[in-house]
Design an enzyme around this catalytic site. Structure first.
Site, PDB file in Angstrom:
ATOM      1  N   GLY A  30     -18.390  19.231   7.473  1.00 10.45           N
ATOM      2  CA  GLY A  30     -18.035  20.032   6.305  1.00 10.45           C
ATOM      3  C   GLY A  30     -17.840  19.160   5.077  1.00 10.45           C
ATOM      4  O   GLY A  30     -18.258  19.511   3.962  1.00 10.45           O
TER       5      GLY A  30
ATOM      6  N   GLY B   4     -19.335  23.170  11.980  1.00 10.77           N
ATOM      7  CA  GLY B   4     -19.562  23.654  13.333  1.00 10.77           C
ATOM      8  C   GLY B   4     -18.295  23.746  14.162  1.00 10.77           C
ATOM      9  O   GLY B   4     -18.037  24.747  14.836  1.00 10.77           O
TER      10      GLY B   4
ATOM     11  N   THR C 143     -32.079  11.321  11.267  1.00 14.64           N
ATOM     12  CA  THR C 143     -32.516  12.068  12.448  1.00 14.64           C
ATOM     13  C   THR C 143     -31.479  13.120  12.810  1.00 14.64           C
ATOM     14  O   THR C 143     -30.284  12.850  12.790  1.00 14.64           O
ATOM     15  CB  THR C 143     -32.743  11.098  13.625  1.00 14.64           C
ATOM     16  OG1 THR C 143     -33.718  10.156  13.223  1.00 14.64           O
ATOM     17  CG2 THR C 143     -33.210  11.822  14.864  1.00 14.64           C
TER      18      THR C 143
ATOM     19  N   CYS D 240       5.889  14.002   6.937  1.00 13.14           N
ATOM     20  CA  CYS D 240       5.918  12.982   7.970  1.00 13.14           C
ATOM     21  C   CYS D 240       4.733  13.038   8.906  1.00 13.14           C
ATOM     22  O   CYS D 240       4.401  12.059   9.551  1.00 13.14           O
ATOM     23  CB  CYS D 240       7.198  13.102   8.779  1.00 13.14           C
ATOM     24  SG  CYS D 240       8.599  12.533   7.825  1.00 13.14           S
TER      25      CYS D 240
END
Lengths: 276, 393
Positions: B71, B199, B236, B324
């Site tokens: 993303g 995905g 690829t 934290c």
């Protein structure tokens, strides 16, 4: 996921000595809600002036709770002389180490202990020692110097991990670098001057920031804020509605309003309350 | 110990059907889809099929789908594409509550001399649309606004914004990583130019994303290399994961979107039960305009990391907006932008459900969490202060 030692996990899940000693001899409180962690330490002495009992209340993450729990275990049975020598490293060692990003939790423990001992000895609440460098977390140059010296810190990140300074807006990074430089003897050239605002620009920016950033948040809690005056870098404000009556109004002013104004106007802004 | 997984906005389980579809491409079907031989070409066909399925999920045509590595890459590609295509324009509009994939990029663009407008939100997390429209100008290269916020689930009116931005002739991109698969997203209804998806948020594996690029949008690739993805993304193809994404898109369209009513009921029951059982708790964000699966619950006077680690004892997985947990010292930028007070921001927990959650999961959380809050509050000096104050009147 943090890599906590088993000892940290144990002291977090089974904290020792939670609570407050009602007739305590020493009380030390450090931290705030805004900072994300806080510790209230109380202790009681026995007839030989040794710490008979110690209890804590902590708001914070797992390592803050574990550090507090460890602190109370460490100091039980010590004389005040011995207790005053406890360092943040002792706390971290007791827990078998803390992730470096969490070292400030052990520093918080040490600070609370110092305060509680000072309280017992009737020493006046120590004036803020030195000048505030990190406005976001209220950390002074002395505190940073001490942390750098005691723990051989070498980077801004290190300083943030130990005393939180520089962990939020980042405006103090140059000053922190200078302090590190001073201590390790390779001083950096002076910081470049920030852009200067004219008075009119400053007032306009203050107004805009109040309207856009601050008022909506306060109004949500039924409060409000009014701009009374601006003198140099001091902004005079009046709290209204719920805020005026709220006992946390000083926290609101210093930690929220001032931080926002420093963020959006200039890092030098100081906020003063004008009574309603 | 049984895991109660309520952190589906962080990532999701790979669906068994998705894994099944992927396996051949991790085993015998290892050909390169760009090869001339039939052995590689077969893999090319599988990718074509996946592309069509992803396109179907959002009402796009297959040639508008560009597979990426995640993303974040999709978001970065979209913004850089708009900037490169219009080098004279130096202004970017986004929001104060974006995911770091957009927020950090915008901040780094500011350092490079771009002018950035970060549109603020109100206390409910709703976008200040006037502020947004006021700041559109001739100089604006792109407006990038998330469809749904990952921390609160609050939805932004993307159709309306995209329409207005388009009227100004400005490129509009939306990070729809949290929206796709949870609510209907259809680019035939929403005039967005580019849209990012991921995905692993919809039961496909990690390491594959999609950028939808509407036909006619000027585009320059971010990863420059071979001719893959029609010359829009060199490298690829991650064949197995792309096939997985295709399968997940198919299942989202045919099953999971329909299951969101049930998920919403689980979410509503979870938050209502928690609010009932835990005093000084509240929901962050606009409850009426949210993703069906997300709730951000603020527990005052306690700290999020402690809550998460105590829930971890029972196998409950969630996230926190506290400082934290992130390694930074400030609570989440989203909650801060909303003006959530520090008393509550540090103790905010996000539960994000999914199609694999059950009623038993909710029961477990509702049973285990309130005593955890009680326990932590008992340790918290602020809780005792607040209680004393209430008692005093």
């Amino acid at each position: 996921m943090w890599e906590y030692t088993d000892k940290v996990k144990d002291h977090f899940l089974n904290p020792r000595n939670v609570g407050v000693i009602e007739d305590a001899d020493g009380i030390g409180e450090v931290g705030s809600l805004a900072c994300g962690d806080a510790l209230k330490l109380t202790f009681k002495l026995d007839e030989n002036q040794r710490i008979r009992d110690a209890k804590f209340q902590t708001f914070g993450c797992a390592s803050a709770i574990a550090s507090s729990s460890a602190l109370t275990e460490i100091i039980k049975g010590l004389s005040l002389e011995e207790a005053s020598k406890i360092t943040n490293e002792d706390i971290a060692d007791y827990l078998g180490d803390l992730p470096k990003e969490k070292m400030h939790c052990s520093v918080m423990g040490r600070d609370a202990l110092e305060k509680a001992i000072a309280h017992y000895r009737g020493e006046a609440e120590k004036k803020i020692d030195g000048e505030i460098v990190c406005e976001c977390f209220g950390v002074t140059d002395r505190e940073i110097e001490r942390a750098v010296r005691e723990n051989s810190l070498r980077s801004i990140e290190d300083v943030t991990n130990f005393v939180k300074a520089g962990g939020a807006c980042g405006n103090c990074h140059e000053k922190i670098e200078q302090i590190i430089g001073r201590i390790i003897g390779t001083q950096k050239p002076a910081a470049k001057k920030p852009v200067r605002l004219t008075n009119l620009q400053k007032i306009k920016l203050v107004e805009e920031t109040l309207d856009r950033e601050i008022k909506p948040a306060l109004q949500k809690d039924g409060g409000d804020i009014e701009l009374v005056d601006v003198d140099g870098n001091t902004v005079f404000l009046r709290l209204c509605g719920n805020c005026a009556a709220c006992s946390a109004s000083q926290i609101t002013l210093k930690h929220y309003v001032e931080t926002k104004l420093q963020e959006f106007v200039t890092p030098e802004i100081v906020v003063e309350e004008v009574a309603g | 110990m049984k895991i109660v997984y309520a952190d589906n906005n962080a990532t999701t389980m790979v669906a068994p059907e998705v894994l099944e579809a992927m396996l051949p491409f991790l085993k015998d079907q290892y050909g390169n889809p760009s090869s001339m031989h039939t052995f590689g070409g077969r893999v090319g066909f599988a990718i074509k099929d996946a592309r069509a399925k992803v396109a179907d999920l959002i009402g796009a045509s297959p040639e508008e789908i560009v597979f990426t590595g995640c993303g974040t890459e999709s978001d970065n590609t979209a913004i850089w594409a708009a900037l490169h295509a219009q080098p004279d324009k130096r202004h970017v509009v986004t929001t104060r509550v974006e995911h770091p994939a957009v927020k950090s990029l915008a901040e780094s663009l500011a350092k490079k001399g771009y002018r950035i407008t970060f549109v603020p939100v109100d206390g409910q997390g709703n976008l200040d649309l006037d502020h947004l429209y006021r700041h559109l100008s001739e100089d604006t290269a792109i407006v990038s606004i998330m469809w749904a916020n990952n921390e609160t689930g609050v939805l932004f009116p993307i159709d309306e914004i995209a329409q207005r931005v388009r009227e100004h002739g400005i490129v509009f991109h939306t990070d729809a990583v949290q929206a796709v698969g949870k609510i209907p997203v259809d680019v035939r209804q929403s005039p967005v130019d580019m849209l990012s998806m991921s995905g692993h948020k919809i039961h496909a594996p990690k390491g594959v994303g999609v950028l939808y690029v509407r036909k006619g949008t000027r585009f320059t690739p971010h990863l420059i290399g071979g001719h893959q993805e029609n010359g829009r993304r060199g490298g690829t193809e991650n064949t197995a994961s792309i096939v997985g994404f295709g399968k997940a898109a198919e299942l989202a369209a045919s099953q999971w979107l329909k299951d969101m009513d049930r998920v919403k009921r689980l979410r509503d029951r979870l938050e209502n039960s928690l609010l009932e059982r835990v005093p000084n708790a509240m929901i962050n964000g606009n409850r009426d305009r949210r993703l069906p699966n997300t709730t951000s619950v603020a527990f005052e006077y306690v700290e999020g990391e402690s809550i998460l680690l105590m829930m971890d004892q029972y196998g409950i997985c969630a996230s926190s907006g506290s400082a934290c947990t992130s390694g930074s010292l400030e609570p989440s930028h989203v909650l801060r932008a909303m003006g959530v007070p520090f008393t509550a921001a540090h103790g905010s927990i996000r539960f994000s459900l999914g199609t694999y959650n059950t009623d038993e999961d909710i029961d477990t959380i509702v049973e285990k969490l309130p005593p955890i809050i009680d326990r932590l509050r008992d340790m918290s000096p602020f809780w005792h202060e607040a209680k004393a104050k209430t008692a005093a009147g």
